[in-house]
Enzyme design. Sequence first.
Site, mmCIF file in Angstrom:
data_model
loop_
_atom_site.group_PDB
_atom_site.id
_atom_site.type_symbol
_atom_site.label_atom_id
_atom_site.label_comp_id
_atom_site.label_asym_id
_atom_site.label_seq_id
_atom_site.Cartn_x
_atom_site.Cartn_y
_atom_site.Cartn_z
ATOM 1 N N LYS A 185 1.215 -1.628 -0.387
ATOM 2 C CA LYS A 185 0.097 0.158 -0.374
ATOM 3 C C LYS A 185 0.862 1.419 -0.042
ATOM 4 O O LYS A 185 0.624 2.172 -0.941
ATOM 5 C CB LYS A 185 -0.867 0.108 1.229
ATOM 6 N N HIS A 188 1.874 2.078 -3.728
ATOM 7 C CA HIS A 188 0.731 2.385 -3.971
ATOM 8 C C HIS A 188 0.773 3.769 -4.341
ATOM 9 O O HIS A 188 0.877 4.877 -5.374
ATOM 10 C CB HIS A 188 -0.412 1.727 -3.362
ATOM 11 N N ASN A 189 1.249 4.050 -2.454
ATOM 12 C CA ASN A 189 0.917 6.072 -2.863
ATOM 13 C C ASN A 189 2.022 6.773 -3.070
ATOM 14 O O ASN A 189 1.963 7.614 -3.522
ATOM 15 C CB ASN A 189 0.437 5.760 -1.141
#
Length: 484
Positions: A185, A188-189
């Site tokens: 995640k 992803h960010n």
Amino acid sequence: MSEPRADIALIGLAVMGQNLVMNMNDHGFTVSVYNRTASVTDEFLSTTARGSKVLGHHDLTALVASLKKPRRVFILVKAGSPVDAVIDQLTPLLEPGDIVIDGGNSHFSDSQRRFEALSKKGLRFIGTGVSGGEEGARRGPSIMPGGDAAAWPHVKEILQSVSARVDDAPCCDWVGAGGAGHYVKMVHNGIEYGDMQLIAEAYQLLQEGIGLGAEELHEVFDTWNKGVLDSYLIEITRDVFAARDEDGKPLLDKILDAAGQKGTGKWTSNSALDLGMPVTLIGEAVFARALSSLKDERKRAAAKIGGPTAALSVDKRAFVKDVEQALYASKIVSYAQGYMLLREASREYKWDLNFGSIALMWRGGCIIRSRFLGDIKKAFDKQPELENLLLDEFFQNAMREAQAGWRRTLGHAINAGVPTPAMSSALAFFDGYRRERLPANLIQAQRDYFGAHTYERLDKPRGEFFHTNWTGRGGHVSSRAYNA
């Protein structure tokens, strides 16, 4: 005491939490909820959740007692100490085999720590990234779970049911052990930071370089969203250009040019530095936000420091096409760098990440969802051990076609004085990666000259190090105490 009937509990009823609860409810799951401020729970039950199967509780003991075994508790509170505080309150109420899920924006190292600590108590921890914002939580987010693999069979049906779907496949799958879910995640960010900065640079080039107004920009981005750049971020950017303020003028022109950030882009850059991976584009995107925040200082500098005018004397239609190619090529580099970081983290932390599966998880629900991710999944399906996306045939061809427009765009940007830190760093990385020889031999010579740090030779086996007495005064002893 009544028979436990809740399938899962959720703690933290901010908008994301409420939307995820209603998503679970829509898919037939009975959800028990708790919020530290009891009035928030009561209001939720009397409004949004009215008429649903959602069960509200004012204390954690009752919440836990309402759950079927193994108990599954989903925490959605602010990252950091609030998560630890909730876990500390929960732990005495749970039994071995029960499952704690942190769905907030936690740092992967915190998830690793919590996984290890709860494992010692017989509890199963999952740290899961959830992307898609409020709308994603309600309609189907991208979910990236990692932690205790023994917990996955007990939460798989719930998480995959509420996640987004693409081609009837859920945008949720098991990522790996420990902090792997929150690491994916985080990357992803970081890619999200890069995508947004690239789009912002394209916007400035088109607005200042060839004078496109909001209506023309809306049309350009609408066209782009039907081609290789088809994505959620291009789509919402198109819509932003169409928004008007109360006076009928473009709302975007009235928004202060100082970008905020919550730290996940910085986390990605820090991890890249720790692992020695050249994730340059995301780093530049983070620094670009930092530079934007110096609004007052930039205003003073603009009055004193001159430079070229931004207006370009070019064919507008051709320039728009070149900027599209520059954006596409830079985006490919951004993802290539992100996957380089994932590959190294998988190796370092022994996660055995499935890169094709990650691309599938990102194809729907999340902020960086795009057609482009389908091409990434195909690349890893063909070659699971693919060393770099730039070596896949599809992306090699795409870069070959985009290169000329990319280089023309950046040449125009330099001549016009329009800053393009992310696009430029992407091209610099691309040119560095495709070269067999770089000037690092000179750096090694310099390091050996001033610090006796030694160097390897092209005509000797790798791993054999040499030192030269460059001045005739330094002797022949190499450095073993420090590096610079």
